[in-house]
Design a protein around this motif. Structure first.
Motif, PDB file in Angstrom:
ATOM      1  N   LEU A  91       0.856  -1.190   0.000  1.00  0.00           N
ATOM      2  CA  LEU A  91       0.000   0.000   0.000  1.00  0.00           C
ATOM      3  C   LEU A  91       0.890   1.237   0.000  1.00  0.00           C
ATOM      4  N   VAL A  92       0.462   2.254  -0.719  1.00  0.00           N
ATOM      5  CA  VAL A  92       1.172   3.537  -0.706  1.00  0.00           C
ATOM      6  C   VAL A  92       0.251   4.570  -0.056  1.00  0.00           C
ATOM      7  N   ALA A  93       0.620   5.003   1.134  1.00  0.00           N
ATOM      8  CA  ALA A  93      -0.178   6.004   1.842  1.00  0.00           C
ATOM      9  C   ALA A  93       0.417   7.377   1.544  1.00  0.00           C
ATOM     10  N   VAL A  94      -0.369   8.213   0.876  1.00  0.00           N
ATOM     11  CA  VAL A  94       0.091   9.582   0.597  1.00  0.00           C
ATOM     12  C   VAL A  94      -0.561  10.490   1.639  1.00  0.00           C
ATOM     13  N   LEU A  95       0.260  11.062   2.505  1.00  0.00           N
ATOM     14  CA  LEU A  95      -0.285  11.935   3.538  1.00  0.00           C
ATOM     15  C   LEU A  95      -0.449  13.341   2.983  1.00  0.00           C
ATOM     16  N   ARG A  96      -1.568  13.957   3.311  1.00  0.00           N
ATOM     17  CA  ARG A  96      -1.882  15.310   2.852  1.00  0.00           C
ATOM     18  C   ARG A  96      -2.123  16.191   4.064  1.00  0.00           C
ATOM     19  N   ARG A  97      -1.890  17.459   3.898  1.00  0.00           N
ATOM     20  CA  ARG A  97      -2.136  18.365   5.011  1.00  0.00           C
ATOM     21  C   ARG A  97      -2.488  19.741   4.475  1.00  0.00           C
ATOM     22  N   SER A  98      -3.443  20.378   5.125  1.00  0.00           N
ATOM     23  CA  SER A  98      -3.873  21.702   4.674  1.00  0.00           C
ATOM     24  C   SER A  98      -2.675  22.629   4.529  1.00  0.00           C
ATOM     25  N   PRO A  99      -2.619  23.407   3.443  1.00  0.00           N
ATOM     26  CA  PRO A  99      -1.485  24.304   3.231  1.00  0.00           C
ATOM     27  C   PRO A  99      -1.275  25.267   4.398  1.00  0.00           C
ATOM     28  N   TYR A 100      -2.344  25.616   5.081  1.00  0.00           N
ATOM     29  CA  TYR A 100      -2.226  26.563   6.194  1.00  0.00           C
ATOM     30  C   TYR A 100      -1.481  25.923   7.369  1.00  0.00           C
ATOM     31  N   SER A 122       3.627  22.752  -3.760  1.00  0.00           N
ATOM     32  CA  SER A 122       3.603  21.370  -4.236  1.00  0.00           C
ATOM     33  C   SER A 122       2.464  20.584  -3.577  1.00  0.00           C
ATOM     34  N   GLU A 123       2.221  20.858  -2.287  1.00  0.00           N
ATOM     35  CA  GLU A 123       1.123  20.188  -1.583  1.00  0.00           C
ATOM     36  C   GLU A 123      -0.232  20.653  -2.135  1.00  0.00           C
ATOM     37  N   ILE A 124      -0.351  21.959  -2.409  1.00  0.00           N
ATOM     38  CA  ILE A 124      -1.610  22.483  -2.940  1.00  0.00           C
ATOM     39  C   ILE A 124      -1.934  21.814  -4.276  1.00  0.00           C
ATOM     40  N   LEU A 125      -0.912  21.633  -5.096  1.00  0.00           N
ATOM     41  CA  LEU A 125      -1.131  21.035  -6.421  1.00  0.00           C
ATOM     42  C   LEU A 125      -1.255  19.512  -6.365  1.00  0.00           C
ATOM     43  N   GLY A 126      -0.902  18.912  -5.236  1.00  0.00           N
ATOM     44  CA  GLY A 126      -1.037  17.459  -5.100  1.00  0.00           C
ATOM     45  C   GLY A 126      -0.017  16.674  -5.902  1.00  0.00           C
ATOM     46  N   HIS A 130      -0.190  12.767  -7.267  1.00  0.00           N
ATOM     47  CA  HIS A 130      -0.170  12.545  -8.719  1.00  0.00           C
ATOM     48  C   HIS A 130       0.972  11.605  -9.113  1.00  0.00           C
ATOM     49  N   ASP A 131       2.162  11.891  -8.602  1.00  0.00           N
ATOM     50  CA  ASP A 131       3.326  11.089  -8.973  1.00  0.00           C
ATOM     51  C   ASP A 131       3.241   9.670  -8.395  1.00  0.00           C
ATOM     52  N   GLY A 137       0.155   3.101  -9.512  1.00  0.00           N
ATOM     53  CA  GLY A 137      -1.191   2.756  -9.987  1.00  0.00           C
ATOM     54  C   GLY A 137      -2.224   3.065  -8.922  1.00  0.00           C
ATOM     55  N   LYS A 138      -3.429   3.450  -9.345  1.00  0.00           N
ATOM     56  CA  LYS A 138      -4.390   3.967  -8.362  1.00  0.00           C
ATOM     57  C   LYS A 138      -4.900   2.897  -7.396  1.00  0.00           C
ATOM     58  N   ARG A 139      -4.770   1.644  -7.744  1.00  0.00           N
ATOM     59  CA  ARG A 139      -5.278   0.602  -6.831  1.00  0.00           C
ATOM     60  C   ARG A 139      -4.429   0.463  -5.574  1.00  0.00           C
ATOM     61  N   LYS A 140      -3.167   0.843  -5.672  1.00  0.00           N
ATOM     62  CA  LYS A 140      -2.277   0.695  -4.506  1.00  0.00           C
ATOM     63  C   LYS A 140      -2.186   1.959  -3.664  1.00  0.00           C
ATOM     64  N   VAL A 141      -2.723   3.070  -4.176  1.00  0.00           N
ATOM     65  CA  VAL A 141      -2.518   4.364  -3.521  1.00  0.00           C
ATOM     66  C   VAL A 141      -3.768   4.825  -2.787  1.00  0.00           C
ATOM     67  N   ALA A 142      -3.566   5.361  -1.584  1.00  0.00           N
ATOM     68  CA  ALA A 142      -4.671   5.977  -0.845  1.00  0.00           C
ATOM     69  C   ALA A 142      -4.144   7.243  -0.199  1.00  0.00           C
TER      70      ALA A 142
END
Ligand SMILES: Nc1ncnc2c1ncn2[C@@H]1O[C@H](COP(=O)(O)OP(=O)(O)O)[C@@H](O)[C@H]1O
Ligand SMILES: [Mg+2]
Length: 193
Positions: A91-100, A122-126, A130-131, A137-142
């Motif tokens: 599994l590839v966990a992509v952590l995101r966080r509000s730009p603020y 870079s975080e705002i654009l995701g 994307h990379d 592949g989208k099946r392995k990424v969350a």
């Protein structure tokens, strides 16, 4: 039993290492810090204020070797989509966080104005998401939004996804900071143009 290979990626400051430590301890896996592998094995190049270059080919080879030999692993780093191949990755966990929030974290780290701006943009654009989708592949990424959550909550969410215990599949492409920033009239704050 199939070996576990959990990848935790995302921009600097989103919470990768903090949640990775909790997860690795809980499931008794070994953490591999991708940056450390590059540094410890001379797979780095030019060092600038914005960060260091890496020898992608060399790092890819080094990590491949580790993946072949090691037991359960949590691989951590923003470089993951450029230096790993999808085979064998659980599994590839992509952590995101509000730009603020991210801006605050990176300023506290002492990053320069330019480095904060580049990373937040870079975080705002995701870009990481994307990379990651492009490589794995989208099946392995969350993706996981760490905004307003504790590290333990984030770790539990990732573990649930790993064990397929969550009620619904974690969302992909569900986070839209660009819209948020634009609605707040903050584009100029984060993008130099
Ligand atoms: N939900 C969360 N998950 C992980 N870390 C978080 C969370 N909320 C806040 N943090 C904090 O964010 C900061 C940056 O985390 P860190 O793990 O160093 O990020 P990264 O490894 O992605 O650069 C730490 O101070 C951490 O405690
Ligand atoms: Mg880190």
């Amino acid at each position: 039993m199939k070996k576990l290979r959990l990848v935790i990626t995302g921009n600097p400051g989103v919470g990768k290492h903090t949640s990775a430590n909790i997860i690795a301890e809980k499931i008794n896996a070994e953490i591999i810090d991708i940056n450390d592998v590059a540094i410890d094995n001379n797979a780095t190049g030019k060092n600038t204020d914005l960060g260091f270059d890496v020898n992608v080919k060399k790092l890819l080879r080094l990590l491949e070797k580790l993946l072949k030999t090691k037991r359960d692993l949590v691989l951590v780093g923003h470089l993951a989509p450029y230096v790993l191949k999808p085979a064998g990755i659980s599994l590839v966990a992509v952590l995101r966080r509000s730009p603020y929030e991210l801006e605050k974290t990176l300023k506290k780290r002492g990053y320069s104005v330019d480095k904060v701006r580049e990373n937040v943009a870079s975080e705002i654009l995701g870009i990481s998401l994307h990379d990651s989708v492009k490589t794995f592949g989208k099946r392995k990424v969350a993706e996981f939004d760490t905004t307003g959550k504790t590290p333990k909550e984030t770790a539990d969410e990732i573990l649930a996804a790993l064990q397929n215990k969550q009620k619904s599949k974690p969302k992909l492409m569900g986070i839209d900071w660009l819209n948020l920033v634009s609605e707040k009239g903050d584009m100029r704050r984060f993008f130099k143009y």
